[in-house]
Design an enzyme around this catalytic site. Structure first.
Site, mmCIF file in Angstrom:
data_model
loop_
_atom_site.group_PDB
_atom_site.id
_atom_site.type_symbol
_atom_site.label_atom_id
_atom_site.label_comp_id
_atom_site.label_asym_id
_atom_site.label_seq_id
_atom_site.Cartn_x
_atom_site.Cartn_y
_atom_site.Cartn_z
ATOM 1 C CE LYS A 86 3.818 7.750 5.614
ATOM 2 N NZ LYS A 86 3.487 8.577 4.426
ATOM 3 C CD GLN A 96 3.117 4.879 2.324
ATOM 4 O OE1 GLN A 96 3.640 5.724 1.632
ATOM 5 N NE2 GLN A 96 2.020 5.116 3.023
ATOM 6 C CG ASN A 147 -4.445 16.121 -0.700
ATOM 7 O OD1 ASN A 147 -3.983 15.499 0.245
ATOM 8 N ND2 ASN A 147 -5.736 16.114 -0.993
ATOM 9 C CE LYS A 195 4.610 7.687 -2.230
ATOM 10 N NZ LYS A 195 3.905 8.154 -1.015
ATOM 11 C CB SER A 215 -5.685 4.683 1.895
ATOM 12 O OG SER A 215 -5.477 5.764 1.022
ATOM 13 C CE LYS A 236 -3.956 2.098 0.277
ATOM 14 N NZ LYS A 236 -3.562 2.805 -0.979
ATOM 15 C CB THR A 238 -2.557 13.630 4.199
ATOM 16 O OG1 THR A 238 -2.888 12.489 3.416
ATOM 17 C CG2 THR A 238 -1.109 13.556 4.631
ATOM 18 N N GLY A 240 -2.841 8.255 -4.324
ATOM 19 C CA GLY A 240 -2.177 9.447 -4.847
ATOM 20 C C GLY A 240 -0.959 9.856 -4.030
ATOM 21 C CG ASP A 241 3.196 11.086 -2.867
ATOM 22 O OD1 ASP A 241 3.041 10.889 -1.652
ATOM 23 O OD2 ASP A 241 4.187 11.714 -3.315
HETATM 24 P P1 NDP Z 1 0.497 17.867 -4.299
HETATM 25 O O1 NDP Z 1 0.977 17.501 -5.654
HETATM 26 O O2 NDP Z 1 -0.949 18.063 -4.071
HETATM 27 O O3 NDP Z 1 1.221 19.201 -3.801
HETATM 28 C C1 NDP Z 1 2.613 19.261 -3.704
HETATM 29 C C2 NDP Z 1 3.033 20.651 -3.247
HETATM 30 O O4 NDP Z 1 4.418 20.639 -2.947
HETATM 31 C C3 NDP Z 1 2.830 21.706 -4.316
HETATM 32 O O5 NDP Z 1 2.581 22.929 -3.704
HETATM 33 C C4 NDP Z 1 4.175 21.707 -5.026
HETATM 34 O O6 NDP Z 1 4.467 22.927 -5.682
HETATM 35 C C5 NDP Z 1 5.142 21.450 -3.887
HETATM 36 N N1 NDP Z 1 6.301 20.674 -4.378
HETATM 37 C C6 NDP Z 1 6.289 19.411 -4.823
HETATM 38 N N2 NDP Z 1 7.506 19.011 -5.223
HETATM 39 C C7 NDP Z 1 8.299 20.061 -5.027
HETATM 40 C C8 NDP Z 1 9.683 20.284 -5.229
HETATM 41 N N3 NDP Z 1 10.509 19.330 -5.704
HETATM 42 N N4 NDP Z 1 10.161 21.495 -4.897
HETATM 43 C C9 NDP Z 1 9.337 22.445 -4.403
HETATM 44 N N5 NDP Z 1 8.032 22.303 -4.178
HETATM 45 C C10 NDP Z 1 7.532 21.130 -4.488
HETATM 46 O O7 NDP Z 1 1.089 16.736 -3.332
HETATM 47 P P2 NDP Z 1 0.636 16.335 -1.853
HETATM 48 O O8 NDP Z 1 0.150 17.521 -1.115
HETATM 49 O O9 NDP Z 1 -0.215 15.147 -1.963
HETATM 50 O O10 NDP Z 1 2.030 15.849 -1.232
HETATM 51 C C11 NDP Z 1 2.900 16.724 -0.507
HETATM 52 C C12 NDP Z 1 3.817 15.892 0.372
HETATM 53 O O11 NDP Z 1 3.026 15.123 1.293
HETATM 54 C C13 NDP Z 1 4.686 14.873 -0.346
HETATM 55 O O12 NDP Z 1 5.917 14.756 0.336
HETATM 56 C C14 NDP Z 1 3.910 13.568 -0.205
HETATM 57 O O13 NDP Z 1 4.740 12.447 -0.300
HETATM 58 C C15 NDP Z 1 3.377 13.746 1.208
HETATM 59 N N6 NDP Z 1 2.214 12.940 1.564
HETATM 60 C C16 NDP Z 1 1.077 12.954 0.802
HETATM 61 C C17 NDP Z 1 -0.010 12.198 1.181
HETATM 62 C C18 NDP Z 1 -1.287 12.230 0.426
HETATM 63 O O14 NDP Z 1 -2.242 11.578 0.858
HETATM 64 N N7 NDP Z 1 -1.411 12.964 -0.668
HETATM 65 C C19 NDP Z 1 0.030 11.332 2.366
HETATM 66 C C20 NDP Z 1 1.246 11.463 3.144
HETATM 67 C C21 NDP Z 1 2.272 12.230 2.731
HETATM 68 P P3 NDP Z 1 4.231 23.060 -7.277
HETATM 69 O O15 NDP Z 1 2.765 22.885 -7.487
HETATM 70 O O16 NDP Z 1 4.736 24.413 -7.599
HETATM 71 O O17 NDP Z 1 5.042 21.950 -7.888
HETATM 72 O O1 2IT Z 2 2.783 9.037 1.554
HETATM 73 C C1 2IT Z 2 1.638 8.547 1.736
HETATM 74 O O2 2IT Z 2 1.335 8.027 2.817
HETATM 75 C C2 2IT Z 2 0.663 8.653 0.655
HETATM 76 N N1 2IT Z 2 0.962 9.229 -0.386
HETATM 77 C C3 2IT Z 2 -0.694 8.023 0.808
HETATM 78 C C4 2IT Z 2 -0.634 6.546 0.514
HETATM 79 C C5 2IT Z 2 -1.955 5.832 0.446
HETATM 80 O O3 2IT Z 2 -1.913 4.651 0.045
HETATM 81 O O4 2IT Z 2 -2.994 6.386 0.788
#
Ligand code: NDP
Ligand code: 2IT
Length: 450
Positions: A118, A115, A245, A130, A382, A94, A214, A169-170
């Site tokens: 976590k 992961q 997100n 992942k 999830s 997952k 998240t 997603g991520d």
């Molecule tokens: P999104 O794609 O929705 O948003 C990502 C954000 O981070 C955007 O504002 C983006 O800016 C910025 N960003 C991404 N990559 C870079 C980079 N290399 N340098 C600078 N800014 C960057 O992703 P999420 O919000 O889903 O994910 C954000 C973080 O949270 C990640 O580390 C992800 O692994 C983690 N995460 C996500 C989960 C989920 O359920 N979605 C769960 C747990 C952790 P821009 O749009 O300008 O690229």
């Molecule tokens: O980093 C993370 O925990 C996620 N992107 C969510 C993973 C999931 O399977 O919901």
């Protein structure tokens, strides 16, 4: 004896480093975990049997595949797709899918490794994985992104399934992309297998609260840290990096709890809003228009835009939540935050704080919530989605959010309890790593050498 295990862990790490040359993010994640675990081996040497650590650090399976697609002008592009199925001892693999040009094997492996622990901390029956691709969705049309998702799933479908591996997603993969991926999976399999992906729309098998989970979970976890220190969110000033997100729903929940968020960022810079971020304006800029963060200032003229996104950490705050990407908060940023009086730092992103930054926070007595505990609410929800899919049920928003809040409280208790048990009272990093490791390791020992 004590030194024996420190040396043993270091020697295992050096072997892993050599075998996985050129993968710095992966080394960083493994090193942190192994360093925390030395203290467990000292107390329970049986974890050093059956090649447990070496097996734990080697992915069960790593898949790399070609993703060809055609853009709107008829040009052919080739991207690289990944799925690292790291550990399935607690349940089906997952973990999310990331579409970003920086994606490579090191990044997917570090994310999959994190992961595992976590997912163990959530208490849900899910293994760790992942995936993703080095595809850049920025500037691409909806039809291009849909074609990319379809090509990606045309290959990935061979390796996933509700009892095998359940992606979500991520970065760069939200509800829209999950829809295109699910549509192609359904078509390839001729089977409506809801439980194969999570983060689906609520009208076609998705769970309430998964979109918010998240960010909400991160804020619930941070609230527990504050409570533990006799504080709450009311009146606290927060800085949240990112505007995706995780960041957006963190801001929403902080505001609901009475905190004020004064800065957010994206890859192009950050905005400082002295009166607190206007979330409706941010949602319009980032979610509806998919625009750049500077556009927020056109809607909210009192806000200031600054080009260097790293400088978001110079904004004074009580609570700092890095929610963008790995290694976005370094030693200098940590020192600045400490100097400005930060009380709590909790990771919404995966591994956003460098090891040096974490050392600064711990040395200064700042409460530090590591990502594998603090951002576990997304994957936990999830798992609730999988539960609803398995029973063909769907729960209300209120009930699902209550479950999420309870899960985050339990993770907090597990971190605190485990840290204290091993002589590291108040150290969430040690608590999370040790509790996650022990759960996975006990199951691996029970299942034999596989
Ligand atoms: P999104 O794609 O929705 O948003 C990502 C954000 O981070 C955007 O504002 C983006 O800016 C910025 N960003 C991404 N990559 C870079 C980079 N290399 N340098 C600078 N800014 C960057 O992703 P999420 O919000 O889903 O994910 C954000 C973080 O949270 C990640 O580390 C992800 O692994 C983690 N995460 C996500 C989960 C989920 O359920 N979605 C769960 C747990 C952790 P821009 O749009 O300008 O690229
Ligand atoms: O980093 C993370 O925990 C996620 N992107 C969510 C993973 C999931 O399977 O919901």
């Amino acid at each position: 004896m004590d030194q024996y295990f420190d040396e043993r862990v270091e020697s295992i790490f050096q072997t892993i480093r050599k075998r996985n040359a050129g993968e710095p993010e992966f080394h960083q994640a493994v090193r942190e975990l192994l360093e925390s675990v030395a203290v467990v081996l000292k107390r329970h040497p049986h974890y050093d049997q059956q090649g447990l650590l070496q097996r734990l650090c080697e992915p069960e399976r790593q898949i790399i595949f070609r993703v060809p697609w055609i853009d709107d002008e008829g040009n052919i592009h080739v991207n690289r797709g990944f799925r690292v199925q790291y550990n399935s001892v607690l349940g089906p693999y997952k973990g999310g899918l990331r579409f970003h040009p920086s994606v490579n094997l090191s990044i997917i492996k570090f994310l999959a490794f994190e992961q595992i622990f976590k997912n163990a901390l959530t208490g849900m029956p899910i293994g760790g994985a992942k995936g993703g691709a080095d595809f850049d969705p920025k500037g691409r049309s909806d039809t291009e992104i849909m074609r990319f998702c379809q090509s990606f799933m045309t290959e990935l479908h061979n390796y996933i399934g509700q009892y095998t591996d359940v992606p979500a997603g991520d970065i760069g993969v939200g509800g829209r992309e999950i829809g295109w991926l699910f549509g192609q999976y359904k078509r390839m399999r001729n089977s409506y297998e809801s439980g194969v992906l999570t983060g689906k729309g609520t009208s076609w098998g998705g769970s309430q609260v998964r979109t918010e989970a998240t960010g909400y979970g991160l804020v619930y976890f941070t609230q527990e840290i504050l409570k533990h220190r006799g504080l709450d969110f009311d009146g606290q000033t927060a800085v949240v990096s990112g505007a995706g997100n995780v960041a957006i729903y963190s801001v929403e929940k902080i505001q609901q709890l009475g905190g004020e968020v004064v800065a957010m960022s994206d890859s192009t810079g950050f905005v400082y809003d002295p009166e607190g971020i206007d979330l409706a304006a941010m949602l319009e800029v980032k979610l509806e228009r998919r625009g750049r963060i500077v556009d927020y200032c056109a809607l909210v003229p009192r806000a200031e835009f600054h080009e260097q996104r790293h400088r978001i950490w110079t904004v004074p705050c009580d609570v700092a939540l890095p929610c963008a990407t790995q290694n976005e908060l370094d030693e200098v940023a940590a020192e600045t935050l400490v100097k400005n009086g930060v009380k709590v730092v909790a990771e919404g992103a995966n591994m956003p704080c460098t090891p040096e930054a974490i050392r600064v926070f711990r040395a200064a007595g700042v409460a530090f919530g590591p990502g594998k505990a603090a951002n576990a609410g997304g994957v936990a929800t999830s798992a609730l989605e999988m539960q609803q899919n398995a029973s063909r049920d769907s729960w209300t928003f209120e009930y699902t959010e209550e479950r999420l809040a309870t899960i985050m409280k339990r993770i907090h208790q597990r971190c605190i309890g485990t840290a204290a048990e091993y002589g590291y009272a108040g150290d969430y990093l040690m608590g999370a790593n040790i509790a996650g490791f022990r759960k996975v390791a006990d199951a691996m020992l029970a299942l034999g050498i596989i």
